[in-house]
Design an enzyme around this catalytic site. Structure first.
Site, PDB file in Angstrom:
ATOM      1  N   PRO A  24       0.932  -1.198  -0.113  1.00  0.00           N
ATOM      2  CA  PRO A  24      -0.084  -0.020  -0.013  1.00  0.00           C
ATOM      3  C   PRO A  24       0.918   1.132  -0.255  1.00  0.00           C
ATOM      4  O   PRO A  24       1.790   1.249   0.876  1.00  0.00           O
ATOM      5  CB  PRO A  24      -0.846   0.056   1.267  1.00  0.00           C
ATOM      6  CG  PRO A  24       0.081  -1.018   2.150  1.00  0.00           C
ATOM      7  CD  PRO A  24       0.872  -2.012   1.059  1.00  0.00           C
ATOM      8  N   THR A  26       0.578   5.543  -0.236  1.00  0.00           N
ATOM      9  CA  THR A  26      -0.079   6.817  -0.305  1.00  0.00           C
ATOM     10  C   THR A  26       0.543   7.608  -1.224  1.00  0.00           C
ATOM     11  O   THR A  26       1.706   7.997  -1.351  1.00  0.00           O
ATOM     12  CB  THR A  26      -0.078   7.561   1.051  1.00  0.00           C
ATOM     13  OG1 THR A  26      -0.767   6.804   1.991  1.00  0.00           O
ATOM     14  CG2 THR A  26      -0.783   8.869   1.211  1.00  0.00           C
ATOM     15  N   ALA A  57      -3.751   3.218   1.264  1.00  0.00           N
ATOM     16  CA  ALA A  57      -4.444   3.478   2.402  1.00  0.00           C
ATOM     17  C   ALA A  57      -5.743   4.236   2.228  1.00  0.00           C
ATOM     18  O   ALA A  57      -5.577   5.344   1.589  1.00  0.00           O
ATOM     19  CB  ALA A  57      -3.765   3.821   3.785  1.00  0.00           C
ATOM     20  N   GLN A  99      -6.962  -1.686   1.218  1.00  0.00           N
ATOM     21  CA  GLN A  99      -6.164  -1.184   2.498  1.00  0.00           C
ATOM     22  C   GLN A  99      -7.317  -0.097   3.322  1.00  0.00           C
ATOM     23  O   GLN A  99      -7.387   1.050   2.765  1.00  0.00           O
ATOM     24  CB  GLN A  99      -4.905  -0.863   2.777  1.00  0.00           C
ATOM     25  CG  GLN A  99      -4.409  -0.891   4.030  1.00  0.00           C
ATOM     26  CD  GLN A  99      -3.136  -0.225   4.204  1.00  0.00           C
ATOM     27  OE1 GLN A  99      -2.906   0.959   3.832  1.00  0.00           O
ATOM     28  NE2 GLN A  99      -2.272  -0.906   5.190  1.00  0.00           N
ATOM     29  N   HIS A 175      -5.878  -2.062   8.370  1.00  0.00           N
ATOM     30  CA  HIS A 175      -4.543  -1.220   8.591  1.00  0.00           C
ATOM     31  C   HIS A 175      -4.298  -1.002   9.933  1.00  0.00           C
ATOM     32  O   HIS A 175      -5.143  -0.237  10.599  1.00  0.00           O
ATOM     33  CB  HIS A 175      -4.386   0.192   7.767  1.00  0.00           C
ATOM     34  CG  HIS A 175      -3.125   0.989   7.758  1.00  0.00           C
ATOM     35  ND1 HIS A 175      -2.024   0.334   8.622  1.00  0.00           N
ATOM     36  CD2 HIS A 175      -2.700   1.927   6.975  1.00  0.00           C
ATOM     37  CE1 HIS A 175      -1.203   1.276   8.255  1.00  0.00           C
ATOM     38  NE2 HIS A 175      -1.535   2.165   7.468  1.00  0.00           N
ATOM     39  N   ALA A 177      -1.252  -0.819  11.363  1.00  0.00           N
ATOM     40  CA  ALA A 177       0.203  -0.537  11.616  1.00  0.00           C
ATOM     41  C   ALA A 177       0.484   1.048  11.560  1.00  0.00           C
ATOM     42  O   ALA A 177      -0.243   2.127  11.435  1.00  0.00           O
ATOM     43  CB  ALA A 177       0.787  -1.100  10.231  1.00  0.00           C
ATOM     44  N   TYR A 180      -1.171   4.497  13.221  1.00  0.00           N
ATOM     45  CA  TYR A 180      -2.836   5.160  12.861  1.00  0.00           C
ATOM     46  C   TYR A 180      -3.599   4.405  13.811  1.00  0.00           C
ATOM     47  O   TYR A 180      -3.210   3.763  14.952  1.00  0.00           O
ATOM     48  CB  TYR A 180      -3.060   4.936  11.321  1.00  0.00           C
ATOM     49  CG  TYR A 180      -2.085   5.488  10.350  1.00  0.00           C
ATOM     50  CD1 TYR A 180      -2.304   6.892  10.502  1.00  0.00           C
ATOM     51  CD2 TYR A 180      -1.028   4.813   9.972  1.00  0.00           C
ATOM     52  CE1 TYR A 180      -1.363   7.860   9.493  1.00  0.00           C
ATOM     53  CE2 TYR A 180      -0.287   5.438   8.922  1.00  0.00           C
ATOM     54  CZ  TYR A 180      -0.328   7.143   8.865  1.00  0.00           C
ATOM     55  OH  TYR A 180       0.590   7.678   8.203  1.00  0.00           O
ATOM     56  N   GLY A 316       7.421  -1.988  -1.844  1.00  0.00           N
ATOM     57  CA  GLY A 316       6.631  -0.425  -2.079  1.00  0.00           C
ATOM     58  C   GLY A 316       7.227   0.361  -3.052  1.00  0.00           C
ATOM     59  O   GLY A 316       6.999   0.088  -4.236  1.00  0.00           O
TER      60      GLY A 316
HETATM   61  C1  PHB Z   1       2.673   8.153   4.476  1.00  0.00           C
HETATM   62  O1  PHB Z   1       1.840   8.722   3.891  1.00  0.00           O
HETATM   63  O2  PHB Z   1       3.837   8.329   4.831  1.00  0.00           O
HETATM   64  C2  PHB Z   1       2.084   6.866   5.235  1.00  0.00           C
HETATM   65  C3  PHB Z   1       0.787   6.626   4.876  1.00  0.00           C
HETATM   66  C4  PHB Z   1       0.252   5.283   5.516  1.00  0.00           C
HETATM   67  C5  PHB Z   1       1.261   4.512   6.038  1.00  0.00           C
HETATM   68  C6  PHB Z   1       2.587   4.767   6.135  1.00  0.00           C
HETATM   69  C7  PHB Z   1       3.112   5.843   5.874  1.00  0.00           C
HETATM   70  O3  PHB Z   1       0.730   3.427   6.446  1.00  0.00           O
END
Ligand code: PHB
Length: 359
Positions: A24, A26, A57, A99, A175, A177, A180, A316
């Site tokens: 995932p 962002t 996410a 997610q 999510h 992790a 959050y 990623g």
């Molecule tokens: C981020 O935007 O840096 C970010 C977003 C969601 C995550 C981890 C990092 O789970």
């Protein structure tokens, strides 16, 4: 023959053509109303050779937002827009799960309905800065949720799951992790509650288990994954006993027969780790398929599959820059390098214009 990244695998009810998962990511490129747009369809379609794509996410409610330009999954218009993404991925023979995200305290009133205060297990302000439409601003102290508000948050996960399935996703990933909301409940640096949702490992895991059971009732366990990051310090996270806490979490989720457990095996954004941690032992406790993530390359990915450490490996940044990462790994081809300046927000540049090998 030994298993490797290119071997098919079943994660619960989801059959993957290979074990390379797009993590995932962002990317902040949705339009007003939290709607994915045409370039988002192209981006995911380009990466459909992954064994599985995990969507960026995706906020489950207006209160779940914590960054600009995120796509949501709580309106009919969002469902219709996401359907274009899942159709495109499926047409290319790919699989995609969504997610499901609630950011909790990692937000700012300017990103929330009626300038609401962000919500969290406890009124503890995270160190660091919120990324808002007005730029970076200090986080503020969130409002502690009262227990009677939690069923509505579980209901938001249920609606989001129904919507994700209606939009054609092959499943959902919860999510929990990276600091959050659900992770904020798990770890004691952010959860200092004295009710049934704080204190003991069982209490701190309660909201996560309630969410998982509710989501499973909609999607079936074989279409539900879970993401954890036991020692990721990102978003000002810490726990006093991470090995014991996450051993408890794994023991608690084992009977659920989730499609997979996805583990961020360290700290993201180069942030190091919050404490030493034995991921091999966590993996050995886990009876569902295990997806490993963080800084794997081809060799380490193959080794993790061959040794049985992982059933799948999530990549990623390499998938940002290499839409055909699977083919590049197969051919041992050179990889495109990712440009971090275009990770968060912007146009097709640095999003859908990374070249394929054939180009
Ligand atoms: C981020 O935007 O840096 C970010 C977003 C969601 C995550 C981890 C990092 O789970």
């Amino acid at each position: 023959m030994a298993l490797d990244l290119f071997s098919p695998v079943k994660l619960g009810a989801i059959a993957l053509k290979n074990r390379m998962v797009m993590a995932p990511l962002t990317r902040n490129r949705a339009v007003a109303g939290g709607l994915p747009q045409a370039m988002n369809v192209t981006y995911y379609e380009q990466r459909a050779t992954a064994g599985l794509i995990i969507s960026e996410a995706t906020p489950i409610s207006p209160m779940a937002h914590g960054y600009p330009a995120l796509p949501g999954i709580y309106t009919d218009a969002q469902v219709a827009a996401w359907e274009k993404v899942t159709d495109a991925v499926h047409a290319k023979g790919g699989k995609i799960v969504m997610q499901l995200w609630h950011v909790g305290r990692i937000s700012h009133p300017s990103l929330l309905p009626n300038e609401a205060l962000p919500v969290a297990p406890s009124a503890i302000k995270p160190a660091g800065k919120a990324f808002t439409y007005q730029g970076l601003v200090d986080y503020i102290t969130p409002r502690a949720l009262v227990a009677s508000e939690l069923p509505a948050i579980v209901a938001d996960y249920v609606l989001a799951t129904k919507n994700a399935l209606a939009a054609g996703f092959d499943g959902v990933e919860v999510h929990a992790a990276n600091g959050y909301l659900l992770d904020q409940f798990l770890r004691d640096g952010s959860n200092q509650r004295t009710d049934n949702y704080g204190g003991s490992f069982e209490n701190r895991s309660r909201l996560l288990l309630e969410v998982l059971l509710a989501v499973i009732a909609v999607a079936g366990a074989g279409r539900v994954g879970l993401r954890l990051s036991p020692v990721n310090p990102f978003n000002d996270m810490i726990d006093s006993q991470p090995q014991a806490l996450f051993s408890h979490v794994v023991d608690a989720i084992n009977p659920l027969n989730l499609a997979y457990l996805h583990v961020v095996e360290g700290g993201i954004h180069g942030g190091g780790i919050a404490a030493p941690f034995d991921f091999a032992s966590l993996r050995q406790r886990c009876t569902s398929p295990y997806m490993a993530n963080l800084s794997y390359d081809k060799a380490r990915g193959n080794a993790a599959i061959a040794s049985g450490h992982a059933d799948a490996v999530a990549y990623g940044v390499p998938f940002i820059a290499n839409p055909d990462l699977v083919e590049r790994f197969k051919q041992d081809a050179r990889l495109n390098q990712a440009d971090p300046k275009s990770f968060y927000g912007g146009s097709e540049l640095g999003y859908t214009d990374y070249p394929f090998l054939s180009a």
